[in-house]
Write a protein that holds these residues in place. Structure first.
Motif, PDB file in Angstrom:
ATOM      1  N   ARG A  55      82.497 -82.263  88.599  1.00 58.80           N
ATOM      2  CA  ARG A  55      82.736 -81.866  90.000  1.00 58.80           C
ATOM      3  C   ARG A  55      81.468 -81.255  90.609  1.00 58.80           C
ATOM      4  N   LEU A  56      80.766 -80.471  89.786  1.00 61.13           N
ATOM      5  CA  LEU A  56      79.521 -79.876  90.296  1.00 61.13           C
ATOM      6  C   LEU A  56      78.452 -80.944  90.511  1.00 61.13           C
ATOM      7  N   PHE A  57      78.377 -81.916  89.606  1.00 66.74           N
ATOM      8  CA  PHE A  57      77.415 -83.023  89.781  1.00 66.74           C
ATOM      9  C   PHE A  57      77.692 -83.729  91.111  1.00 66.74           C
ATOM     10  N   ALA A  58      78.980 -84.056  91.321  1.00 70.25           N
ATOM     11  CA  ALA A  58      79.344 -84.824  92.524  1.00 70.25           C
ATOM     12  C   ALA A  58      79.118 -83.995  93.780  1.00 70.25           C
ATOM     13  N   GLN A  59      79.389 -82.693  93.685  1.00 66.94           N
ATOM     14  CA  GLN A  59      79.282 -81.829  94.863  1.00 66.94           C
ATOM     15  C   GLN A  59      77.829 -81.512  95.223  1.00 66.94           C
ATOM     16  N   TYR A  60      77.013 -81.252  94.199  1.00 67.90           N
ATOM     17  CA  TYR A  60      75.643 -80.794  94.474  1.00 67.90           C
ATOM     18  C   TYR A  60      74.578 -81.873  94.257  1.00 67.90           C
ATOM     19  N   GLY A  61      74.980 -83.029  93.723  1.00 63.61           N
ATOM     20  CA  GLY A  61      74.046 -84.150  93.594  1.00 63.61           C
ATOM     21  C   GLY A  61      73.048 -84.030  92.456  1.00 63.61           C
ATOM     22  N   GLY A  62      73.215 -83.035  91.599  1.00 65.59           N
ATOM     23  CA  GLY A  62      72.281 -82.879  90.473  1.00 65.59           C
ATOM     24  C   GLY A  62      72.884 -82.011  89.394  1.00 65.59           C
ATOM     25  N   MET A  63      72.069 -81.688  88.377  1.00 64.67           N
ATOM     26  CA  MET A  63      72.589 -80.931  87.236  1.00 64.67           C
ATOM     27  C   MET A  63      72.306 -79.433  87.342  1.00 64.67           C
ATOM     28  N   GLN A  64      71.418 -79.047  88.274  1.00 69.04           N
ATOM     29  CA  GLN A  64      70.956 -77.660  88.313  1.00 69.04           C
ATOM     30  C   GLN A  64      72.096 -76.659  88.506  1.00 69.04           C
ATOM     31  N   GLU A  65      73.006 -76.978  89.436  1.00 68.64           N
ATOM     32  CA  GLU A  65      74.098 -76.047  89.738  1.00 68.64           C
ATOM     33  C   GLU A  65      74.988 -75.850  88.506  1.00 68.64           C
ATOM     34  N   ALA A  66      75.255 -76.976  87.801  1.00 70.32           N
ATOM     35  CA  ALA A  66      76.098 -76.887  86.600  1.00 70.32           C
ATOM     36  C   ALA A  66      75.388 -76.095  85.505  1.00 70.32           C
ATOM     37  N   ILE A  67      74.083 -76.276  85.387  1.00 69.07           N
ATOM     38  CA  ILE A  67      73.320 -75.536  84.370  1.00 69.07           C
ATOM     39  C   ILE A  67      73.376 -74.043  84.695  1.00 69.07           C
ATOM     40  N   ARG A  68      73.240 -73.709  85.989  1.00 69.17           N
ATOM     41  CA  ARG A  68      73.307 -72.300  86.401  1.00 69.17           C
ATOM     42  C   ARG A  68      74.696 -71.725  86.144  1.00 69.17           C
ATOM     43  N   ALA A  69      75.721 -72.504  86.491  1.00 64.53           N
ATOM     44  CA  ALA A  69      77.095 -71.989  86.382  1.00 64.53           C
ATOM     45  C   ALA A  69      77.543 -71.847  84.932  1.00 64.53           C
ATOM     46  N   GLN A  70      77.122 -72.781  84.095  1.00 62.65           N
ATOM     47  CA  GLN A  70      77.673 -72.796  82.731  1.00 62.65           C
ATOM     48  C   GLN A  70      76.743 -72.198  81.680  1.00 62.65           C
ATOM     49  N   GLY A  71      75.509 -71.984  82.026  1.00 60.92           N
ATOM     50  CA  GLY A  71      74.566 -71.394  81.074  1.00 60.92           C
ATOM     51  C   GLY A  71      74.433 -72.249  79.823  1.00 60.92           C
ATOM     52  N   SER A  72      74.447 -71.584  78.646  1.00 61.41           N
ATOM     53  CA  SER A  72      74.234 -72.327  77.398  1.00 61.41           C
ATOM     54  C   SER A  72      75.416 -73.252  77.069  1.00 61.41           C
ATOM     55  N   TYR A  73      76.570 -72.973  77.665  1.00 56.92           N
ATOM     56  CA  TYR A  73      77.745 -73.819  77.444  1.00 56.92           C
ATOM     57  C   TYR A  73      77.442 -75.256  77.897  1.00 56.92           C
ATOM     58  N   PHE A  74      76.625 -75.371  78.921  1.00 58.26           N
ATOM     59  CA  PHE A  74      76.255 -76.691  79.445  1.00 58.26           C
ATOM     60  C   PHE A  74      75.597 -77.537  78.350  1.00 58.26           C
ATOM     61  N   ASN A  75      74.805 -76.882  77.499  1.00 56.70           N
ATOM     62  CA  ASN A  75      74.027 -77.615  76.494  1.00 56.70           C
ATOM     63  C   ASN A  75      74.849 -78.097  75.302  1.00 56.70           C
ATOM     64  N   SER A  76      76.109 -77.630  75.220  1.00 55.69           N
ATOM     65  CA  SER A  76      76.848 -77.906  73.987  1.00 55.69           C
ATOM     66  C   SER A  76      77.120 -79.392  73.763  1.00 55.69           C
ATOM     67  N   TYR A  77      77.340 -80.162  74.815  1.00 48.01           N
ATOM     68  CA  TYR A  77      77.590 -81.599  74.643  1.00 48.01           C
ATOM     69  C   TYR A  77      76.867 -82.390  75.716  1.00 48.01           C
ATOM     70  N   PRO A  78      76.398 -83.601  75.371  1.00 44.05           N
ATOM     71  CA  PRO A  78      75.771 -84.457  76.394  1.00 44.05           C
ATOM     72  C   PRO A  78      76.772 -84.780  77.516  1.00 44.05           C
ATOM     73  N   PRO A  79      76.259 -85.195  78.673  1.00 44.04           N
ATOM     74  CA  PRO A  79      77.161 -85.284  79.834  1.00 44.04           C
ATOM     75  C   PRO A  79      77.842 -86.640  80.030  1.00 44.04           C
ATOM     76  N   HIS A  80      78.006 -87.432  78.966  1.00 49.17           N
ATOM     77  CA  HIS A  80      78.566 -88.782  79.173  1.00 49.17           C
ATOM     78  C   HIS A  80      79.886 -88.761  79.948  1.00 49.17           C
ATOM     79  N   THR A  81      80.910 -88.055  79.391  1.00 52.81           N
ATOM     80  CA  THR A  81      82.217 -88.112  80.062  1.00 52.81           C
ATOM     81  C   THR A  81      82.155 -87.430  81.432  1.00 52.81           C
ATOM     82  N   SER A  82      81.281 -86.419  81.575  1.00 49.33           N
ATOM     83  CA  SER A  82      81.149 -85.764  82.884  1.00 49.33           C
ATOM     84  C   SER A  82      80.634 -86.767  83.914  1.00 49.33           C
TER      85      SER A  82
END
Lengths: 261, 435
Positions: free
Chosen positions: B135-162
């Motif tokens: 949802r963040l990718f679609a809303q903000y057009g990139g990964m930065q917002e999701a990286i900011r929002a999720q912190g290290s949790y973002f890194n736990s799995y590659p974003p295929h299903t996202s």
């Protein structure tokens, strides 16, 4: 002779196993002090004796095969009906307990395999094939009901609420928690702000889960407060829960709300 | 019109698989097309975003169109015909038992697919990670917002299903669940054809039915977790590698490497890709064709590297080596001083893995016994299952030695163990039968 005795014993064992289906799980154990598991193992042992004992008479295997297939279908039907209706529905209608049917049905199938499986090979290979066949049946009889219950639940949900909205579906999964998240989202400012939530410990494991709450209220940031409702840097807003220290007299009647500090 | 965007992705995959396997049936190529089309598309989206392209409808459509264009041009250059190879299925030739099995499989898959049209994303991990990211990718057009929002949790799995979810949302859909329903259908189809090559129609249908009846796999086709996509890719990649060992066909090795690579693009932490690599290295050397390790590595390792390099880049560090976990794990195990941990781990594995998967493991046990008695000489599939079990046990032991909360997430270990049932079923389908 050995074969006939095994067949009679198998019949007796099956009868005992079926009693539980019409009474309750464990009823047989109270009668003869032998658990169902042991009776099932005894059935497998007897079937193995039947399987390795030489016989040219295959006339009885047909009836037992039909019985095994019939009871298996009955078992699966009962499980599906129970899944579509409610727990206890089959018992109320037919006085059968589907949850107790696995042992007797599996025992019947094992006996049917013993009587009908014909492998022309040395004994160890015949035995290994026989046990492999049993394990295939075990797999099917163990897993099929689980999947049927899952499928029944899916069909039921679709049939009962074919036009359910996104909110309805979320509510059916998350209950009041979802309503509260929707309320928070509607009442928090659009601009980035911070929401204080309880610590993630009993009884606030759900409401105190920062990642979960944030996924609902984003772009609001979420921070956990301690059990007394305080933190080093206090957020602009705090969750109002009925059982958490922060209180707001204006919202006393509500179970939950939102406090602006 | 938007539904076209969903159909074009597997079509893109189909154009690749049908070019590589021109003699295989339309259905099988479509199934494999689904399995490789989506991940290649999400990987392209990810790389395009790193190169500066936004996650938006037009830009993402452009990426998909470019992929399609490249494949069509390549097919044109290599003069691959577009007409599909039709293998007619003669339903009248099915025996009564086969008909019953076929109808049961069909009914279960139809139920799953209809439900996937109805279902939405409701489960914990998907809400907090996979779908939230989408949802963040679609809303903000990139990964930065999701990286900011999720912190290290973002890194736990590659974003295929996202990225799959994001594509659905960009096209205006409210739920991406049909992706998971389609995945199970493709899995069962691809599995059936692989089993059919090594066994009778009855056994292939029976093992496919047993695959649908694996409760964890069935359940995961209705939730938006990464475990099913991972399992499907790894298992089909493994099966293709086993087929390569059996047939020596290079296309099986190449697609096996691709699907194993895709599995790492879907879930990074699991170590099961090492078993496939080990098989390829050992068999290549045994067959006196060690050069075959090279194409496998060229296809596989970019998938393995990309997420590691990206995550390391976020932290401003350099990416660890592909096998660094092995040396790290070995170093941890050598520090083992308290033997009671081993007993705890065995008990934990018995409760968490052996018990829920007992029907599959019982089948495996008797299968091994029968194969041994029959003096079967082909043990590759069984070796893979046993090696993966050893990896799972070693991983759990290392986890137990390093994390105090190791017993608190049994569900996670159970989900990781989903790979065993289909591998065991393939092994079951491919064994010799007594008459």
């Amino acid at each position: 002779m050995q074969r006939t005795i095994s067949l009679i014993l198998g019949f007796i064992l099956l009868t005992f196993l079926w009693i539980d289906v019409f009474a309750y799980t464990g009823f047989t154990q109270t009668l003869i002090a032998v658990p169902g598991k042991v009776l099932l193992l005894a059935s497998i042992l007897l079937s193995t004796i039947l399987y390795i004992s030489p016989s040219k008479d295959k006339s009885k295997s047909g009836y037992i095969e039909i019985f095994a297939i019939g009871t298996s279908i009955l078992y699966l039907l009962a499980i599906t009906i129970e899944g579509l209706a409610s727990q206890g529905y089959v018992y109320t209608l037919f006085h059968l307990r589907p949850e107790s049917m696995f042992y007797p049905v599996f025992a019947s199938v094992v006996i049917a395999i013993a009587l009908s499986l014909a492998i022309k090979d040395i004994l160890p290979i015949r035995l290994a094939t026989y046990f492999l066949s049993i394990s295939v049946c075990f797999y099917l009889l163990r897993q099929l009901p689980i999947v049927l219950v899952q499928s029944s639940a899916l069909v039921k949900a679709m049939v009962l609420a074919p036009s359910a909205t996104y909110d309805d579906k979320m509510r059916s999964q998350w209950g009041g928690f979802y309503d509260y998240m929707v309320y928070l989202k509607a009442n928090l400012p659009m601009e980035g702000t911070t929401l204080g939530i309880p610590p993630q410990q009993n009884p606030w494991l759900l409401y105190g889960n920062g990642m979960l709450v944030q996924s609902f209220v984003y772009p609001t940031r979420v921070t956990n407060l301690d059990a007394t409702g305080s933190a080093n840097v206090m957020p602009e807003y705090i969750m109002q829960l009925s059982d958490w220290p922060p209180s707001n007299p204006a919202l006393e009647q509500n179970k939950w709300g939102l406090i602006k500090l | 019109m938007n539904i076209l965007g969903i159909f074009i992705v597997p079509l893109f995959g189909y154009l690749i698989t049908s070019a590589i396997w021109q003699k295989k049936s339309l259905l099988e190529n479509l199934a494999y097309g689904y399995l490789i089309g989506w991940p290649l598309f999400t990987l392209a989206l990810f790389i395009a975003n790193l190169l500066g392209l936004r996650f938006a409808t037009i830009e993402s459509s452009l990426v998909l169109s470019s992929l399609l264009f490249i494949v069509i041009i390549l097919r044109f250059i290599f003069r691959v015909p577009l007409n599909p190879n039709q293998h007619k299925i003669n339903f009248y030739a099915l025996t009564r038992l086969e008909t019953v099995i076929f109808i049961t499989i069909a009914l279960l898959l139809i139920t799953i697919f209809i439900n996937s049209l109805y279902a939405i994303v409701v489960d914990w991990d998907s809400l907090t990670l996979y779908d939230f990211r989408a949802r963040l990718f679609a809303q903000y057009g990139g990964m930065q917002e999701a990286i900011r929002a999720q912190g290290s949790y973002f890194n736990s799995y590659p974003p295929h299903t996202s990225l799959v979810h994001m594509w659905y949302y960009l096209l205006g859909f409210h739920s991406p669940m049909t992706y998971y329903g389609g995945l199970l259908i493709s899995f069962v189809t691809a599995f059936y054809f692989s089993a059919r090559r090594v066994s009778s129609r009855t056994i292939s249908l029976l093992s496919s039915l047993m695959l649908v009846l694996a409760p964890h796999i069935f359940w995961h086709s209705q939730i938006a977790y990464t475990n099913l996509p991972y399992t499907v890719s790894l298992v089909m990649g493994t099966i293709l590698i086993v087929e390569w060992v059996r047939t020596n066909k290079f296309s099986n090795l190449a697609l096996g490497a691709l699907l194993t690579g895709i599995s790492v693009w879907i879930r990074h932490p699991e170590p099961f890709w090492m078993t496939n690599l080990l098989i390829v290295v050992a068999v290549s050397i045994y067959k006196r064709k060690p050069w075959l390790i090279l194409p496998y590595s060229i296809i596989f390792f970019p998938f393995e590297r990309i997420w590691k390099v990206f995550v390391a880049g976020l932290a401003g560090a350099s990416a660890s080596g592909s096998l660094s976990e092995v040396s790290g794990g070995l170093a941890t195990v050598t520090k083992l001083s308290n033997m009671s941990v081993i007993m705890d781990v065995i008990q934990y594995l018995a409760t968490t893995v052996a018990r829920p998967y007992a029907p599959a493991f019982a089948l495996f046990g008797f299968m091994i016994l029968l194969k041994y008695l029959q003096r079967d000489k082909f043990w590759v599939a069984e070796f893979i299952v046993i090696t993966n079990l050893a990896l799972l046990s070693a991983g759990t032991l290392i986890f137990a030695m390093t994390q105090p909360y190791w017993q608190e997430i049994p569900g996670s270990l159970q989900r990781v163990s989903m790979i065993f049932t289909p591998l065991i079923l393939y092994s079951f389908a491919s064994m010799k039968r007594s008459r």
